[in-house]
Design a protein around this motif. Sequence first.
Motif, PDB file in Angstrom:
ATOM      1  N   LEU A 164       0.723  -1.198   0.057  1.00 31.85           N
ATOM      2  CA  LEU A 164       0.055  -0.077   0.104  1.00 31.85           C
ATOM      3  C   LEU A 164       0.955   1.140   0.111  1.00 31.85           C
ATOM      4  O   LEU A 164       1.309   1.758   0.984  1.00 31.85           O
ATOM      5  CB  LEU A 164      -0.894   0.043   1.399  1.00 31.85           C
ATOM      6  CG  LEU A 164      -1.666  -1.314   1.218  1.00 31.85           C
ATOM      7  CD1 LEU A 164      -2.919  -1.239   2.463  1.00 31.85           C
ATOM      8  CD2 LEU A 164      -2.790  -1.271  -0.052  1.00 31.85           C
ATOM      9  N   ASN A 165       1.096   1.821  -1.256  1.00 27.70           N
ATOM     10  CA  ASN A 165       2.193   2.792  -1.227  1.00 27.70           C
ATOM     11  C   ASN A 165       1.682   4.111  -1.721  1.00 27.70           C
ATOM     12  O   ASN A 165       2.434   4.921  -1.799  1.00 27.70           O
ATOM     13  CB  ASN A 165       3.089   2.127  -2.312  1.00 27.70           C
ATOM     14  CG  ASN A 165       4.226   3.135  -2.993  1.00 27.70           C
ATOM     15  OD1 ASN A 165       5.080   3.380  -2.393  1.00 27.70           O
ATOM     16  ND2 ASN A 165       4.051   3.470  -4.206  1.00 27.70           N
ATOM     17  N   LEU A 189      -6.942   3.065   2.454  1.00 25.69           N
ATOM     18  CA  LEU A 189      -6.190   1.670   2.943  1.00 25.69           C
ATOM     19  C   LEU A 189      -7.028   0.679   3.738  1.00 25.69           C
ATOM     20  O   LEU A 189      -6.983  -0.628   3.480  1.00 25.69           O
ATOM     21  CB  LEU A 189      -4.840   1.877   3.753  1.00 25.69           C
ATOM     22  CG  LEU A 189      -4.038   3.124   3.359  1.00 25.69           C
ATOM     23  CD1 LEU A 189      -2.963   3.276   4.550  1.00 25.69           C
ATOM     24  CD2 LEU A 189      -3.346   2.658   2.132  1.00 25.69           C
ATOM     25  N   PHE A 212       3.133  -1.310   4.407  1.00 22.94           N
ATOM     26  CA  PHE A 212       2.492  -0.138   3.942  1.00 22.94           C
ATOM     27  C   PHE A 212       3.903   1.002   3.668  1.00 22.94           C
ATOM     28  O   PHE A 212       4.900   0.914   4.678  1.00 22.94           O
ATOM     29  CB  PHE A 212       2.001   0.583   5.344  1.00 22.94           C
ATOM     30  CG  PHE A 212       0.734  -0.024   5.958  1.00 22.94           C
ATOM     31  CD1 PHE A 212      -0.577   0.237   5.184  1.00 22.94           C
ATOM     32  CD2 PHE A 212       0.739  -1.372   6.688  1.00 22.94           C
ATOM     33  CE1 PHE A 212      -1.641  -0.675   5.658  1.00 22.94           C
ATOM     34  CE2 PHE A 212      -0.121  -1.785   7.094  1.00 22.94           C
ATOM     35  CZ  PHE A 212      -1.500  -1.476   6.822  1.00 22.94           C
ATOM     36  N   SER A 251       5.314   4.177   4.679  1.00 24.29           N
ATOM     37  CA  SER A 251       4.963   5.266   5.693  1.00 24.29           C
ATOM     38  C   SER A 251       6.014   6.314   5.542  1.00 24.29           C
ATOM     39  O   SER A 251       6.426   6.526   4.225  1.00 24.29           O
ATOM     40  CB  SER A 251       5.150   4.742   6.957  1.00 24.29           C
ATOM     41  OG  SER A 251       4.732   5.603   8.073  1.00 24.29           O
ATOM     42  N   LYS A 273       0.547   9.484   8.374  1.00 22.56           N
ATOM     43  CA  LYS A 273       1.412   8.343   8.338  1.00 22.56           C
ATOM     44  C   LYS A 273       1.570   7.892   9.655  1.00 22.56           C
ATOM     45  O   LYS A 273       1.718   6.741   9.763  1.00 22.56           O
ATOM     46  CB  LYS A 273       2.845   9.088   7.874  1.00 22.56           C
ATOM     47  CG  LYS A 273       2.896   9.104   6.369  1.00 22.56           C
ATOM     48  CD  LYS A 273       2.299   7.996   5.372  1.00 22.56           C
ATOM     49  CE  LYS A 273       2.439   8.391   4.053  1.00 22.56           C
ATOM     50  NZ  LYS A 273       2.305   7.446   3.323  1.00 22.56           N
ATOM     51  N   VAL A 287      -1.191   5.271   9.903  1.00 29.38           N
ATOM     52  CA  VAL A 287      -0.838   4.193   8.836  1.00 29.38           C
ATOM     53  C   VAL A 287       0.130   3.253   9.798  1.00 29.38           C
ATOM     54  O   VAL A 287      -0.096   2.085   9.763  1.00 29.38           O
ATOM     55  CB  VAL A 287       0.113   4.668   7.757  1.00 29.38           C
ATOM     56  CG1 VAL A 287       0.920   3.501   7.348  1.00 29.38           C
ATOM     57  CG2 VAL A 287      -0.871   5.265   6.644  1.00 29.38           C
ATOM     58  N   SER A 292       2.021  -7.985   8.853  1.00 28.14           N
ATOM     59  CA  SER A 292       1.845  -6.289   8.517  1.00 28.14           C
ATOM     60  C   SER A 292       2.914  -5.448   9.115  1.00 28.14           C
ATOM     61  O   SER A 292       3.086  -5.457  10.175  1.00 28.14           O
ATOM     62  CB  SER A 292       0.332  -5.830   8.932  1.00 28.14           C
ATOM     63  OG  SER A 292      -0.579  -6.730   8.727  1.00 28.14           O
ATOM     64  N   SER A 310       4.994  -1.240   8.280  1.00 27.29           N
ATOM     65  CA  SER A 310       5.187   0.117   7.804  1.00 27.29           C
ATOM     66  C   SER A 310       6.650   0.315   7.664  1.00 27.29           C
ATOM     67  O   SER A 310       7.433  -0.016   8.537  1.00 27.29           O
ATOM     68  CB  SER A 310       4.385   0.912   8.563  1.00 27.29           C
ATOM     69  OG  SER A 310       4.718   1.078   9.831  1.00 27.29           O
TER      70      SER A 310
END
Length: 275
Positions: free
Chosen positions: A106-107, A136, A156, A158, A176, A179, A195, A197
């Motif tokens: 997820l960029n 997201l 992610f 971030s 962020k 995130v 998961s 970041s």
Amino acid sequence: MSTSIKHFGASSDFLSKHRAQNPSSRTILVTGATAGIGLAIAKYLLRSEAKHLLVLAGRNNDVLIDLQTKNPDRVVTTAGDMSDLDYVKSIISGLQLAGKLDGMILNHGTLGSCQRIGGVEAEDWEKTFRINVTSLVVLIQSSLPLLRSAQGKVVFTSSGAAVTAYTSWGAYGATKAAVNHLAMTLKNEEPEVTSLSIRPGVVDTAMQDDIRNKYLGNMDEKDQQKFISAKKDGKLLPAEKPGHVIAELAVRAAKELSGQFLSWDDPKLADYQAK
């Protein structure tokens, strides 16, 4: 919006055959895939001998068409605006993925209008959150059954702005930070899914061009000088450096990394960095 279901390859059974013939292949969604870090990630994954399959989302349809034309069986594309949550919901529902998704990167993201808190419009603040955070959540919600099935990875992109405040970056930094918290929450709520970041550093992308050419006037001088000198002194990172680490994490991130916020060059990620 089209309701037809997209699939990899020339026929709907291509995916199952490809997975059987290429057991190291992973099916990975990359957002923000048409420029900067996202494009570097996509190209890196497509070069892999594992023959990964990519779902690529971004705003520049010409770049998406080029990637799909060069990789007709292994790339499915979807062009749209991440502020449109109906479009975001359609990304996964419009695909035939045969029961699993191995990874999501997820960029995508936006700096927003880069206004100081005293002057920012509520609508601008809300739109920044919709693109950088709410989209997201929508994507993750629609993907969770597929990610659970694959014991998948969510990575992610971030920013250091999550933990360092820059003048006029209030909305961006707050998103962020959100995130990072989202990654931590997923770690607790979805133990089958890894998961994390990643802070990519100060990267030579269009976002840096915008900072220098559009938004410097709203920043304090000390913050201005940081970004001016980074370009002038050749300190901007090529997108490939953090991009390749993020790509490797989407393929094979270790479970013990789940929930963490790490810099791309953190010693904990030595196994994912270019040798």
